[in-house]
Design a protein around this motif. Sequence first.
Motif, mmCIF file in Angstrom:
data_model
loop_
_atom_site.group_PDB
_atom_site.id
_atom_site.type_symbol
_atom_site.label_atom_id
_atom_site.label_comp_id
_atom_site.label_asym_id
_atom_site.label_seq_id
_atom_site.Cartn_x
_atom_site.Cartn_y
_atom_site.Cartn_z
ATOM 1 N N GLY A 88 -21.583 -7.580 41.966
ATOM 2 C CA GLY A 88 -20.359 -6.887 42.343
ATOM 3 C C GLY A 88 -19.265 -6.949 41.301
ATOM 4 N N SER A 89 -19.401 -7.830 40.305
ATOM 5 C CA SER A 89 -18.391 -7.918 39.241
ATOM 6 C C SER A 89 -18.333 -6.613 38.456
ATOM 7 C CB SER A 89 -18.711 -9.069 38.285
ATOM 8 O OG SER A 89 -18.620 -10.323 38.909
ATOM 9 N N ARG A 90 -17.134 -6.178 38.125
ATOM 10 C CA ARG A 90 -16.968 -4.998 37.287
ATOM 11 C C ARG A 90 -16.983 -5.425 35.829
ATOM 12 N NH1 ARG A 90 -15.362 -0.626 40.195
ATOM 13 N NH2 ARG A 90 -16.538 0.427 38.543
ATOM 14 N N VAL A 91 -17.551 -4.577 34.972
ATOM 15 C CA VAL A 91 -17.695 -4.901 33.556
ATOM 16 C C VAL A 91 -17.391 -3.687 32.684
ATOM 17 C CG1 VAL A 91 -19.350 -6.788 33.825
ATOM 18 C CG2 VAL A 91 -20.181 -4.440 33.726
ATOM 19 N N ASN A 92 -16.887 -3.955 31.486
ATOM 20 C CA ASN A 92 -16.652 -2.904 30.506
ATOM 21 C C ASN A 92 -17.930 -2.652 29.718
ATOM 22 O OD1 ASN A 92 -13.863 -2.756 31.141
ATOM 23 N ND2 ASN A 92 -13.451 -4.514 29.827
ATOM 24 N N LEU A 93 -18.312 -1.390 29.572
ATOM 25 C CA LEU A 93 -19.548 -1.031 28.891
ATOM 26 C C LEU A 93 -19.267 -0.088 27.720
ATOM 27 C CD1 LEU A 93 -21.796 -0.302 32.019
ATOM 28 C CD2 LEU A 93 -21.652 -2.437 30.718
ATOM 29 N N GLU A 94 -19.961 -0.337 26.614
ATOM 30 C CA GLU A 94 -19.847 0.540 25.449
ATOM 31 C C GLU A 94 -21.158 0.561 24.692
ATOM 32 O OE1 GLU A 94 -17.560 1.035 21.135
ATOM 33 O OE2 GLU A 94 -17.089 -0.675 22.412
ATOM 34 N N ARG A 95 -21.606 1.751 24.317
ATOM 35 C CA ARG A 95 -22.779 1.881 23.450
ATOM 36 C C ARG A 95 -22.366 1.678 21.994
ATOM 37 N NH1 ARG A 95 -24.490 7.639 25.926
ATOM 38 N NH2 ARG A 95 -22.203 7.741 25.885
ATOM 39 N N PRO A 96 -23.325 1.336 21.125
ATOM 40 C CA PRO A 96 -22.983 1.143 19.712
ATOM 41 C C PRO A 96 -22.473 2.435 19.090
ATOM 42 C CG PRO A 96 -25.167 0.280 20.195
ATOM 43 C CD PRO A 96 -24.752 1.084 21.386
ATOM 44 N N MET A 97 -21.676 2.266 18.069
ATOM 45 C CA MET A 97 -21.155 3.402 17.324
ATOM 46 C C MET A 97 -22.273 4.037 16.508
ATOM 47 S SD MET A 97 -18.205 3.268 14.411
ATOM 48 C CE MET A 97 -17.727 4.741 13.490
ATOM 49 N N ALA A 98 -22.373 5.351 16.566
ATOM 50 C CA ALA A 98 -23.360 6.063 15.767
ATOM 51 C C ALA A 98 -22.770 6.392 14.398
ATOM 52 C CB ALA A 98 -23.781 7.357 16.469
ATOM 53 N N VAL A 99 -23.634 6.456 13.369
ATOM 54 C CA VAL A 99 -23.174 6.803 12.027
ATOM 55 C C VAL A 99 -22.521 8.185 12.063
ATOM 56 C CG1 VAL A 99 -23.883 7.275 9.662
ATOM 57 C CG2 VAL A 99 -24.958 5.406 10.934
ATOM 58 N N GLY A 100 -21.313 8.266 11.545
ATOM 59 C CA GLY A 100 -20.588 9.531 11.539
ATOM 60 C C GLY A 100 -19.586 9.659 12.663
#
Length: 202
Positions: free
Chosen positions: A78-90
């Motif tokens: 139930g904990s909320r979390v911040n999610l981010e995918r890796p940065m793509a080249v460009g």
Amino acid sequence: MFTGIVEELGEVTAVENLGDSSRFRLRGPLVTEDAKHGDSIAVNGVCLTVVETAGGEFTADVMAETLNRSSLGALTTGSRVNLERPMAVGDRLGGHIVQGHVDGTGTILARTPSENWEIVKISLPAALRRYVVEKGSITVDGVSLTVVDAAADFFTISLIPTTLALTTLGIKEPGDPVNLEVDVIAKYVERLIGDKAEGAAK
């Protein structure tokens, strides 16, 4: 590499205790739409490796080292979390260079709301003090932020409405732990200067 621009506010749907590690299942339809086994996703600023994906969820194994050195060990179903995918080249670097390697944890000490923003005061571990400067960059729970004030044992950040609404920093309360990653450039500069000074002394 990440940028500290959170893509999605996800949720922990299961935590499996494996003794010296844990397996997390997390919901994040956006970040899993193109994710596959072996990819990286930052969870509250911690770079984790995707094990499986299904139905808008992904699983990731978290070793004892990560559980001990970050706030992930405090997460429950139930904990909320911040999610981010890796940065793509460009891609545009909207925040700053973030590795997903947590340097330590802080605790939210106070929140001071204003009409259109909020000032948050966070404790600062002594070992990280030299890397945190006024108007410098810091990552808090995976969010790229600018330091407002930097003191000996705390710093403050100013959160705009978008950050309050779209990240966990809008719902964290005083006493809650947060993951901290300082600017990696500062760490490299310190090491290079130290090595240079050491070489000159020989």
